[in-house]
Design a protein around this motif. Structure first.
Motif, short mmCIF file in Angstrom:
data_model
loop_
_atom_site.label_atom_id
_atom_site.label_comp_id
_atom_site.label_asym_id
_atom_site.label_seq_id
_atom_site.Cartn_x
_atom_site.Cartn_y
_atom_site.Cartn_z
N GLY A 130 65.50 135.28 16.47
CA GLY A 130 66.39 134.12 16.43
C GLY A 130 67.53 134.32 15.44
O GLY A 130 68.68 133.95 15.72
N ASP A 131 67.22 134.91 14.28
CA ASP A 131 68.25 135.20 13.28
C ASP A 131 69.29 136.18 13.83
O ASP A 131 70.49 136.03 13.62
CB ASP A 131 67.62 135.78 12.02
CG ASP A 131 66.80 134.75 11.24
OD1 ASP A 131 66.93 133.55 11.55
OD2 ASP A 131 66.05 135.15 10.34
N ALA A 132 68.80 137.21 14.54
CA ALA A 132 69.70 138.22 15.11
C ALA A 132 70.63 137.59 16.16
O ALA A 132 71.82 137.90 16.22
CB ALA A 132 68.89 139.35 15.73
N LEU A 133 70.09 136.69 16.96
CA LEU A 133 70.90 136.00 17.96
C LEU A 133 71.99 135.16 17.30
O LEU A 133 73.13 135.11 17.79
CB LEU A 133 70.01 135.11 18.83
CG LEU A 133 69.06 135.80 19.82
CD1 LEU A 133 68.21 134.76 20.55
CD2 LEU A 133 69.84 136.64 20.82
N ALA A 134 71.64 134.52 16.18
CA ALA A 134 72.63 133.70 15.46
C ALA A 134 73.76 134.56 14.91
O ALA A 134 74.93 134.16 14.95
CB ALA A 134 71.94 132.94 14.32
N LEU A 135 73.42 135.76 14.42
CA LEU A 135 74.46 136.66 13.91
C LEU A 135 75.37 137.15 15.04
O LEU A 135 76.59 137.22 14.89
CB LEU A 135 73.81 137.87 13.22
CG LEU A 135 73.37 137.65 11.77
CD1 LEU A 135 72.61 138.87 11.26
CD2 LEU A 135 74.57 137.37 10.86
N LEU A 136 74.78 137.47 16.19
CA LEU A 136 75.59 137.89 17.34
C LEU A 136 76.48 136.74 17.82
O LEU A 136 77.63 136.96 18.22
CB LEU A 136 74.67 138.36 18.47
CG LEU A 136 74.00 139.73 18.30
CD1 LEU A 136 73.02 139.99 19.43
CD2 LEU A 136 75.05 140.83 18.25
N ALA A 137 75.94 135.53 17.74
CA ALA A 137 76.73 134.35 18.11
C ALA A 137 77.93 134.20 17.18
O ALA A 137 79.02 133.78 17.61
CB ALA A 137 75.86 133.10 18.06
N ALA A 138 77.75 134.55 15.91
CA ALA A 138 78.85 134.49 14.94
C ALA A 138 79.95 135.47 15.31
O ALA A 138 81.14 135.17 15.19
CB ALA A 138 78.32 134.78 13.53
N VAL A 139 79.57 136.65 15.78
CA VAL A 139 80.55 137.65 16.20
C VAL A 139 81.36 137.12 17.38
O VAL A 139 82.60 137.24 17.42
CB VAL A 139 79.85 138.98 16.60
CG1 VAL A 139 80.87 139.97 17.14
CG2 VAL A 139 79.12 139.57 15.40
N MET A 140 80.67 136.52 18.34
CA MET A 140 81.34 136.01 19.54
C MET A 140 82.32 134.88 19.23
O MET A 140 83.44 134.84 19.74
CB MET A 140 80.29 135.51 20.55
CG MET A 140 79.36 136.59 21.09
SD MET A 140 80.22 137.93 21.97
CE MET A 140 80.02 139.26 20.79
N VAL A 141 81.91 133.96 18.36
CA VAL A 141 82.80 132.84 18.04
C VAL A 141 83.95 133.29 17.14
O VAL A 141 85.02 132.68 17.14
CB VAL A 141 82.01 131.68 17.39
CG1 VAL A 141 81.72 131.93 15.91
CG2 VAL A 141 82.76 130.36 17.56
N ALA A 142 83.77 134.39 16.42
CA ALA A 142 84.87 134.94 15.63
C ALA A 142 85.98 135.46 16.55
O ALA A 142 87.17 135.24 16.30
CB ALA A 142 84.36 136.07 14.73
N VAL A 143 85.58 136.14 17.63
CA VAL A 143 86.57 136.62 18.61
C VAL A 143 87.27 135.43 19.25
O VAL A 143 88.50 135.43 19.42
CB VAL A 143 85.88 137.48 19.69
CG1 VAL A 143 86.90 137.93 20.74
CG2 VAL A 143 85.19 138.69 19.06
N TYR A 144 86.50 134.41 19.59
CA TYR A 144 87.07 133.18 20.17
C TYR A 144 88.09 132.55 19.22
O TYR A 144 89.17 132.11 19.63
CB TYR A 144 85.92 132.22 20.46
CG TYR A 144 86.32 130.76 20.60
CD1 TYR A 144 86.95 130.28 21.74
CD2 TYR A 144 86.03 129.85 19.58
CE1 TYR A 144 87.29 128.94 21.87
CE2 TYR A 144 86.36 128.52 19.69
CZ TYR A 144 86.99 128.06 20.84
OH TYR A 144 87.33 126.74 20.96
N THR A 145 87.78 132.53 17.93
CA THR A 145 88.68 131.95 16.93
C THR A 145 89.96 132.76 16.80
O THR A 145 91.06 132.19 16.71
CB THR A 145 87.97 131.87 15.56
OG1 THR A 145 86.82 131.04 15.67
CG2 THR A 145 88.90 131.29 14.50
N LEU A 146 89.86 134.08 16.81
CA LEU A 146 91.04 134.94 16.69
C LEU A 146 91.97 134.77 17.89
O LEU A 146 93.19 134.69 17.74
CB LEU A 146 90.60 136.41 16.56
CG LEU A 146 89.96 136.80 15.22
CD1 LEU A 146 89.36 138.19 15.32
CD2 LEU A 146 90.98 136.73 14.10
N ILE A 147 91.39 134.68 19.08
CA ILE A 147 92.21 134.47 20.27
C ILE A 147 92.86 133.08 20.22
O ILE A 147 94.03 132.91 20.57
CB ILE A 147 91.37 134.60 21.56
CG1 ILE A 147 90.85 136.03 21.70
CG2 ILE A 147 92.20 134.23 22.79
CD1 ILE A 147 89.91 136.24 22.87
N GLY A 148 92.09 132.10 19.74
CA GLY A 148 92.60 130.74 19.62
C GLY A 148 93.80 130.66 18.70
O GLY A 148 94.78 129.95 18.97
#
Length: 290
Positions: A154-172
Motif C-alpha cells: 500500500g505504501d509503494a502504491l501511494a508513492l507511485l501515485a505521487a509520481v503520477m500526480v506530479a506529472v499531472y501537476t507539471l502538465i497543468g
C-alpha cells in the motif's frame, strides 16, 4: 466563474481546496467497491456536473482548442486516472496517515521532473530537502513493515501515485498559462473518466451492481474532492508555482489523519508520526528554498 474567483486570494482558495481533498481518503476508506469503480464514479459525476456549464459559457473556448492543447489535456487526464487508481488502491492496504503523507511527496517528484524534463536546476537546499523526505519515507515504511507485506505494498502504491500526480501537476502548470480553469479541467477530467472506463474494461471490472451507497460516495468525491479540490488547485496554478501548490497540500495528511482518528479510530504510532513529520518537513524545506 473565473472572474469571481480572481477576487479571492489564491492562497485562501488553496487552503479551501486542501480541506476539500482531505475527505478523499475518508470516503474511499468507507467504500466497498473496487478502487477503479469508485474512481470512475467520482470522475463520472464530475464531468456530468461540469457539462452544463461548458455548454452555456465555455463552448466557444472548447471549439477553439488547438490540437496540441487537446493532446496535452488528454495526457494530463491519463496520468490523473493512473494516480486515482493507484492511490485509491493503496488505501485498501495501508493507513490513511501513511498513504496521504507518502502521496504528498508529489512536490519532490515535481522537482525531479522539473530538472529532467525542463532542464531546471535545484540548489543544495533543495537536494538536502529531497534526501530528508526520502529518509522520512523510509521511517514510515520501516514502521509499516511490522504490518506485513500488504501494508508495504500500500505504501509503494501511494508513492507511485505521487509520481503520477506530479506529472499531472507539471502538465497543468503548462496548460493553465493560456486555458481557463473550467475548460482545462473539463477536458482533463473527461479524458480521465474515459481512461478509467478503459481500465475497467481491460481489467474485467464491472462498473455497476455495487448499490446506491457507492454512487453517493462517488458524488461526494466528485463535489468535495474534485471540483472543490483538484479544480481549485488547477485554478491556483495560474497564480502560484506548482511547488507552492504542492507544498500547501501537506495540510491534507494532517486533516485526513485527524478525521481518520475520529471516524475510524486509526491512531498513528509514534514512529509513524516521526516519519510523517520528517517527510512534511523535507517537502516544506524544498518549497521554501525553491
Amino acid at each position: 466563474m473565473e472572474k469571481q474567483l480572481t477576487r479571492i486570494n489564491p492562497k485562501v482558495l488553496l487552503l479551501m481546496g486542501v480541506f476539500g481533498v482531505s475527505f478523499s481518503s475518508i470516503f474511499i476508506k468507507y467504500s466497498n467497491a473496487p478502487s477503479l469503480v469508485i474512481a470512475t464514479y467520482r470522475l463520472g459525476w464530475t464531468v456530468l456536473i461540469l457539462f452544463p456549464l461548458i455548454g452555456m459559457k465555455f463552448r466557444g473556448e472548447i471549439l477553439k482548442l488547438k490540437k496540441d492543447d487537446i493532446l496535452w489535456n488528454i495526457l494530463s487526464g491519463f496520468f490523473l486516472a493512473v494516480h486515482f487508481s493507484l492511490w485509491f488502491e493503496s488505501l485498501k492496504f495501508t493507513s490513511v496517515a501513511s498513504s496521504t503523507v507518502l502521496v504528498s511527496t508529489e512536490v519532490i517528484f515535481s522537482a525531479l521532473g522539473f530538472v529532467l524534463v525542463f532542464k531546471g536546476r535545484i540548489n543544495r537546499y533543495g537536494i538536502l530537502a529531497i534526501i530528508i523526505t526520502f529518509l522520512g519515507s523510509i521511517v514510515i515504511a520501516a514502521n509499516d513493515y511490522g504490518g506485513g507485506k500488504n501494508v508495504l505494498y500500500g505504501d509503494a502504491l501511494a508513492l507511485l501515485a505521487a509520481v503520477m500526480v506530479a506529472v499531472y501537476t507539471l502538465i497543468g502548470r503548462k496548460q493553465r498559462d493560456h486555458l481557463s480553469t473550467t475548460v482545462y479541467t473539463f477536458v482533463t477530467y473527461s479524458a480521465c473518466f474515459i481512461t478509467l472506463i478503459i481500465f475497467d474494461f481491460i481489467s474485467y471490472t464491472p462498473i455497476y451492481g455495487y448499490g446506491i451507497n457507492e454512487i453517493i460516495l462517488g458524488l461526494l468525491l466528485g463535489i468535495s474532492c474534485t471540483l472543490l479540490g483538484h479544480s481549485v488547485f488547477s485554478w491556483c496554478l495560474k497564480y502560484l508555482s506548482p511547488s507552492y501548490v504542492s507544498s500547501a497540500k501537506l495540510l491534507e495528511p494532517v486533516f485526513a489523519s485527524i478525521l481518520a482518528a475520529l471516524i475510524y479510530g486509526e491512531i498513528p504510532q509514534i514512529s509513524q508520526i516521526i516519519g510523517s513529520i520528517i517527510v512534511i518537513g523535507g517537502v516544506y524545506m524544498y518549497s521554501r528554498y525553491e
